[in-house]
Write a protein that holds these residues in place. Sequence first.
Motif, PDB file in Angstrom:
ATOM      1  N   MET A  17       7.099 -12.079  -7.105  1.00 33.46           N
ATOM      2  CA  MET A  17       7.058 -10.044  -6.940  1.00 33.46           C
ATOM      3  C   MET A  17       7.637  -9.396  -8.708  1.00 33.46           C
ATOM      4  O   MET A  17       7.181  -8.619  -9.331  1.00 33.46           O
ATOM      5  CB  MET A  17       7.110  -9.803  -5.889  1.00 33.46           C
ATOM      6  CG  MET A  17       6.488  -8.224  -5.837  1.00 33.46           C
ATOM      7  SD  MET A  17       5.226  -8.112  -5.509  1.00 33.46           S
ATOM      8  CE  MET A  17       4.961  -8.011  -3.671  1.00 33.46           C
ATOM      9  N   CYS A  34      15.170 -17.602  -3.408  1.00 34.64           N
ATOM     10  CA  CYS A  34      14.010 -17.469  -4.242  1.00 34.64           C
ATOM     11  C   CYS A  34      12.617 -18.272  -3.494  1.00 34.64           C
ATOM     12  O   CYS A  34      12.914 -18.684  -4.183  1.00 34.64           O
ATOM     13  CB  CYS A  34      14.140 -17.198  -5.451  1.00 34.64           C
ATOM     14  SG  CYS A  34      12.840 -17.209  -6.546  1.00 34.64           S
ATOM     15  N   PRO A  92      13.923 -12.336  -0.254  1.00 34.37           N
ATOM     16  CA  PRO A  92      15.380 -13.630   0.260  1.00 34.37           C
ATOM     17  C   PRO A  92      16.290 -11.811   0.037  1.00 34.37           C
ATOM     18  O   PRO A  92      16.790 -11.393   1.444  1.00 34.37           O
ATOM     19  CB  PRO A  92      15.879 -14.109  -0.935  1.00 34.37           C
ATOM     20  CG  PRO A  92      15.271 -14.228  -1.816  1.00 34.37           C
ATOM     21  CD  PRO A  92      13.587 -13.219  -0.663  1.00 34.37           C
TER      22      PRO A  92
HETATM   23  S1  SF4 Z   1      10.459 -14.689  -7.040  1.00 35.84           S
HETATM   24 FE1  SF4 Z   1      11.350 -12.476  -8.006  1.00 35.84          FE
HETATM   25  S2  SF4 Z   1      10.310 -11.094  -5.829  1.00 35.84           S
HETATM   26 FE2  SF4 Z   1      10.427 -13.324  -4.933  1.00 35.84          FE
HETATM   27  S3  SF4 Z   1      10.927 -13.847  -4.167  1.00 35.84           S
HETATM   28 FE3  SF4 Z   1      12.719 -14.422  -6.347  1.00 35.84          FE
HETATM   29  S4  SF4 Z   1      13.158 -13.240  -7.364  1.00 35.84           S
HETATM   30 FE4  SF4 Z   1      12.396 -12.070  -5.028  1.00 35.84          FE
END
Ligand code: SF4
Length: 407
Positions: free
Chosen positions: A101, A96, A57
């Motif tokens: 990640m 999100c 995002p």
């Molecule tokens: S899990 Fe973390 S890196 Fe992945 S989209 Fe959501 S906030 Fe961003």
Amino acid sequence: MKEESKRPIGLERVKKWLYAKGLEERGSGCVLCGSCYGHGPVNPMEDHPGFKTKCPPYEFYRFQRFTPKSRWLMSQRVYHGLDPITPELKEVIYTCTTCLMCQEICGVRNDGYGPWDITVAMREEITEKEGPLEAHRPLLEGLRLYNNPWSQPKNERGEWAKGLGLRKLGEKESSTLLFAGCSADGTSGRAGAVALAKLMKQVGENFVILGEEEKCCGLYANDLGFPREYHRLEEENLKTVKEAGIKKIVIACGSCRRIWKNYPKEKMQGIEVLHGVEYIERILQERQLKFSKTIKRKITYHDPCHLGRGCGVYESPRNILRSIPGVELVEMPRNRRWAWCCGGGGGVPEAFPELAQWNAEDRLREAEQTGAELLITTSALCLRNFACSQQAHLQTQDLLEFIHQAV
Ligand code: SF4
Ligand code: SF4
């Protein structure tokens, strides 16, 4: 009092990570290092510095409030009563894609808590106080009424297995369960579940399925912030497998595999959980299965976030593909731990379709640039989101189906 009602939910669940005043035990929270979204190296001391693109995002909106760091800080301010829950805050929290990640990268995470966990807790907080996003309401109602997010009535569950001659739980003695996942009764997950069942039959595995009794693993309930539904599904699924004496669960979908892995360890003792590709790799090693066909194709493999970063399963799919005669496996630059999300998770396709589509097309473009003719993956959610792309022409396929064609 039922056990589920004792579990804290929302920001209360993660309060020790929110600089909560007056707590004897506090965890360290976000230190604003910027690693989870910044375009510099994740960790300059590592041999491999990682990729500059981290949080989808943020890369789509290119505005700092869409970073994992900002989601953590916003949650902190809501917890301390400094900010209300606003439509703008909700937009940030629900964009999100649950790619995990930031969870992989964040240096302060401890006890299993990281930026993504805080985001999920904030979603729980929003649901408790204001209900779900309108775009997510049908998913919640589907879980409540039909035990699956797609509102499929019970008599349509298990249709994927029609004509395969499979036995359901209770129809024969078996300690192995094939868990198909809700997507198996939709278009994106059916081929993988069918292929897995055929392969398991072919090697003489004694297994059962749940058929119309199968319930969602709880993926959407957990990731979208419906903890009461999640706890109910977790308890009902655990009760089903415990009462049946199941010792091994083979799963057709990468996202279901992550949820089953995250069920409480003490309740999963003595039960092994495998994705279909882990199971296939094992039977290949034991020489119960071998590939008889040559398939001359250049293939690239997309690590689903939930099977890769979520479960650490990176090599099984690659080992299988390399052992199929004729297959040339080519890697995308962002692979394994650094694999780029397809955009299909976290309820983003339902609430922010333009972000989900951009994410899928960005990934498909990367796959096309390898020169591959086929993109293989192991998650029904990824296949569903890739199918939404209106630009890419690369063919996609579930690895389990591809394996079955090669046997
Ligand atoms: S899990 Fe973390 S890196 Fe992945 S989209 Fe959501 S906030 Fe961003
Ligand atoms: S969430 Fe973690 S990785 Fe991101 S800025 Fe904060 S401490 Fe750094």
